[in-house]
Design a protein around this motif. Structure first.
Motif, PDB file in Angstrom:
ATOM      1  N   SER A 188       9.074  27.919 105.477  1.00 54.35           N
ATOM      2  CA  SER A 188       9.477  27.736 106.877  1.00 54.35           C
ATOM      3  C   SER A 188      10.350  28.872 107.383  1.00 54.35           C
ATOM      4  N   VAL A 189      10.896  29.674 106.465  1.00 54.74           N
ATOM      5  CA  VAL A 189      11.701  30.821 106.875  1.00 54.74           C
ATOM      6  C   VAL A 189      10.847  31.820 107.643  1.00 54.74           C
ATOM      7  N   ILE A 190       9.580  31.953 107.270  1.00 53.05           N
ATOM      8  CA  ILE A 190       8.711  32.985 107.853  1.00 53.05           C
ATOM      9  C   ILE A 190       8.530  32.790 109.364  1.00 53.05           C
ATOM     10  N   PRO A 191       8.088  31.608 109.851  1.00 51.75           N
ATOM     11  CA  PRO A 191       7.943  31.469 111.317  1.00 51.75           C
ATOM     12  C   PRO A 191       9.260  31.566 112.067  1.00 51.75           C
ATOM     13  N   ILE A 222      21.174  42.662 112.138  1.00 53.56           N
ATOM     14  CA  ILE A 222      22.243  41.666 112.030  1.00 53.56           C
ATOM     15  C   ILE A 222      21.749  40.294 112.481  1.00 53.56           C
ATOM     16  N   VAL A 223      21.042  40.246 113.606  1.00 55.26           N
ATOM     17  CA  VAL A 223      20.542  38.961 114.114  1.00 55.26           C
ATOM     18  C   VAL A 223      19.576  38.329 113.126  1.00 55.26           C
ATOM     19  N   LEU A 224      18.681  39.119 112.556  1.00 57.35           N
ATOM     20  CA  LEU A 224      17.736  38.588 111.572  1.00 57.35           C
ATOM     21  C   LEU A 224      18.463  38.099 110.322  1.00 57.35           C
ATOM     22  N   LEU A 225      19.497  38.827 109.900  1.00 57.84           N
ATOM     23  CA  LEU A 225      20.251  38.415 108.720  1.00 57.84           C
ATOM     24  C   LEU A 225      20.976  37.093 108.965  1.00 57.84           C
ATOM     25  N   ILE A 226      21.573  36.936 110.140  1.00 63.29           N
ATOM     26  CA  ILE A 226      22.258  35.677 110.460  1.00 63.29           C
ATOM     27  C   ILE A 226      21.258  34.523 110.557  1.00 63.29           C
ATOM     28  N   LEU A 253      11.963  33.418 111.269  1.00 62.35           N
ATOM     29  CA  LEU A 253      12.323  34.828 111.384  1.00 62.35           C
ATOM     30  C   LEU A 253      11.368  35.571 112.315  1.00 62.35           C
ATOM     31  N   PHE A 254      10.094  35.169 112.336  1.00 62.48           N
ATOM     32  CA  PHE A 254       9.139  35.805 113.253  1.00 62.48           C
ATOM     33  C   PHE A 254       9.539  35.568 114.708  1.00 62.48           C
ATOM     34  N   VAL A 255       9.850  34.316 115.038  1.00 60.61           N
ATOM     35  CA  VAL A 255      10.247  33.993 116.413  1.00 60.61           C
ATOM     36  C   VAL A 255      11.535  34.724 116.781  1.00 60.61           C
ATOM     37  N   VAL A 256      12.513  34.707 115.877  1.00 64.94           N
ATOM     38  CA  VAL A 256      13.783  35.388 116.151  1.00 64.94           C
ATOM     39  C   VAL A 256      13.555  36.880 116.348  1.00 64.94           C
ATOM     40  N   SER A 257      12.713  37.477 115.501  1.00 61.71           N
ATOM     41  CA  SER A 257      12.468  38.918 115.617  1.00 61.71           C
ATOM     42  C   SER A 257      11.805  39.262 116.943  1.00 61.71           C
ATOM     43  N   LEU A 282      18.499  34.342 108.853  1.00 62.45           N
ATOM     44  CA  LEU A 282      18.143  34.033 107.464  1.00 62.45           C
ATOM     45  C   LEU A 282      19.226  33.192 106.802  1.00 62.45           C
ATOM     46  N   PHE A 283      20.488  33.547 107.009  1.00 60.65           N
ATOM     47  CA  PHE A 283      21.602  32.744 106.479  1.00 60.65           C
ATOM     48  C   PHE A 283      21.536  31.321 107.021  1.00 60.65           C
ATOM     49  N   ASN A 284      21.211  31.192 108.296  1.00 62.97           N
ATOM     50  CA  ASN A 284      21.133  29.867 108.924  1.00 62.97           C
ATOM     51  C   ASN A 284      20.094  28.999 108.230  1.00 62.97           C
ATOM     52  N   VAL A 285      18.910  29.552 108.011  1.00 70.79           N
ATOM     53  CA  VAL A 285      17.826  28.784 107.373  1.00 70.79           C
ATOM     54  C   VAL A 285      18.200  28.426 105.936  1.00 70.79           C
ATOM     55  N   LEU A 286      18.759  29.371 105.196  1.00 74.68           N
ATOM     56  CA  LEU A 286      19.111  29.113 103.799  1.00 74.68           C
ATOM     57  C   LEU A 286      20.225  28.075 103.680  1.00 74.68           C
TER      58      LEU A 286
END
Length: 314
Positions: A11-14, A285-289, A16-20, A291-295
């Motif tokens: 579920s991380v993939i979609p 930075i936004v993508l990293l945050i 991060l895709f939307v955020v990117s 990712l942290f959120n999902v994890l």
């Protein structure tokens, strides 16, 4: 459990895709050009156009996006337009202070909020309960930067217990590291501690009003055992949820505190990058945050099963 972990990781993939897509589109709508920022005010229009062509900024937006994504899969997050360094190394050098600050603030908030929320629920309607309620309302109402200035004035300027600002890496000693982060961690964690107090109190009151709690009291079980073993354990799902939300908020909202206390973390890097139009750094930075959120949310879901066997069975 393994299937659940795999599903959450996928579920991380979609996400991060939307955020990117969102962050890439928003940054492209901002006036100005990274090439112009990189060359400076004395650059001519021809120089800017040549650099934009070299950087691929004159290509269609869709093509630019997929080039950026493809480079990221190969570990290339781009080059910082402000310093000319690889974005990955710039972000990595600033992520450790933010994680240290967020963890320290989360520990402080949890240690303060959970016992006080339990105490308020156990003494509902008394002076203790009213005192905790007033403290939680103050924490919610008081801005973190204003509370940080107050802490700085009292404990750094007046009493000299802690440094006014700055950051000491843990490699230079554990105590100097903790000392440099104490005031910003308290300022960052105070608001979240107030929310955790209210949620803990509410969850505990709901459990303490249950039939099995009244049965335990009728059997003569001690209040301490009822509060800690029975009520707290059955309130853990709500408390764990609040702790997870607080962790995400601290990671994402540390910019003000880091700027106030001169901590070289992701928040301060984000603020500086926005001012310098350093788009690649902002995107990373936004993508990293995200990712942290999902994890963090995945970890919270796993802890639900540890705290409550009914969730694990489901």
């Amino acid at each position: 459990m393994q299937k659940f972990i795999v599903r959450r990781l996928l579920s991380v993939i979609p996400v991060l895709f939307v955020v990117s897509v969102v962050i890439f589109t928003l940054l492209k709508m901002v006036p100005g050009s990274p090439a112009a920022t990189l060359l400076g005010d004395l650059a001519t229009a021809d120089d800017i156009a040549k650099l934009e062509e070299k950087m691929g900024l004159n290509r269609p937006l869709v093509e630019q996006y997929f080039i950026w994504i493809g480079n990221m899969f190969h570990g290339d997050f781009g080059i910082s337009t402000a310093g000319g360094e690889p974005v990955a190394s710039v972000v990595f050098s600033h992520v450790k202070p933010t994680i240290s600050l967020a963890l320290y603030a989360l520990i402080i908030a949890s240690v303060i909020a959970i016992p006080m929320g339990m105490l308020a629920a156990k003494n509902k309607g008394t002076g203790i309960d009213h005192g905790v309620t007033v403290l939680s309302l103050a924490g919610i109402s008081l801005p973190s930067f204003l509370f940080g200035l107050f802490l700085m004035l009292i404990f750094a300027v007046k009493l000299h217990f802690f440094p006014v600002s700055g950051y000491v890496e843990i490699s230079r000693g554990l105590w100097p590291h903790i000392k440099s982060l104490t005031l910003p961690a308290v300022a960052l964690g105070f608001m979240n501690a107030a929310l955790m107090m209210r949620m803990t109190r509410s969850a505990m009151l709901e459990v303490l009003g249950s039939d099995y709690i009244r049965m335990a009291k009728a059997k003569g079980v001690r209040n301490f055992v009822i509060t800690t073993k029975h009520a707290l354990r059955n309130s853990l799902v709500t408390i764990i949820t609040m702790i997870g939300q607080s962790a995400v908020q601290m990671l994402a909202g540390a910019a003000v505190i880091e700027s106030l206390f001169a901590i070289p973390g992701l928040g301060q890097l984000m603020v500086n990058s926005v001012g310098r139009r350093d788009y690649y750094v902002i995107q990373a930075i936004v993508l990293l945050i995200a990712l942290f959120n999902v994890l963090i949310n995945m970890l919270v879901d796993l802890l639900y099963g540890v705290a409550d066997p009914r969730v694990r069975a489901t």
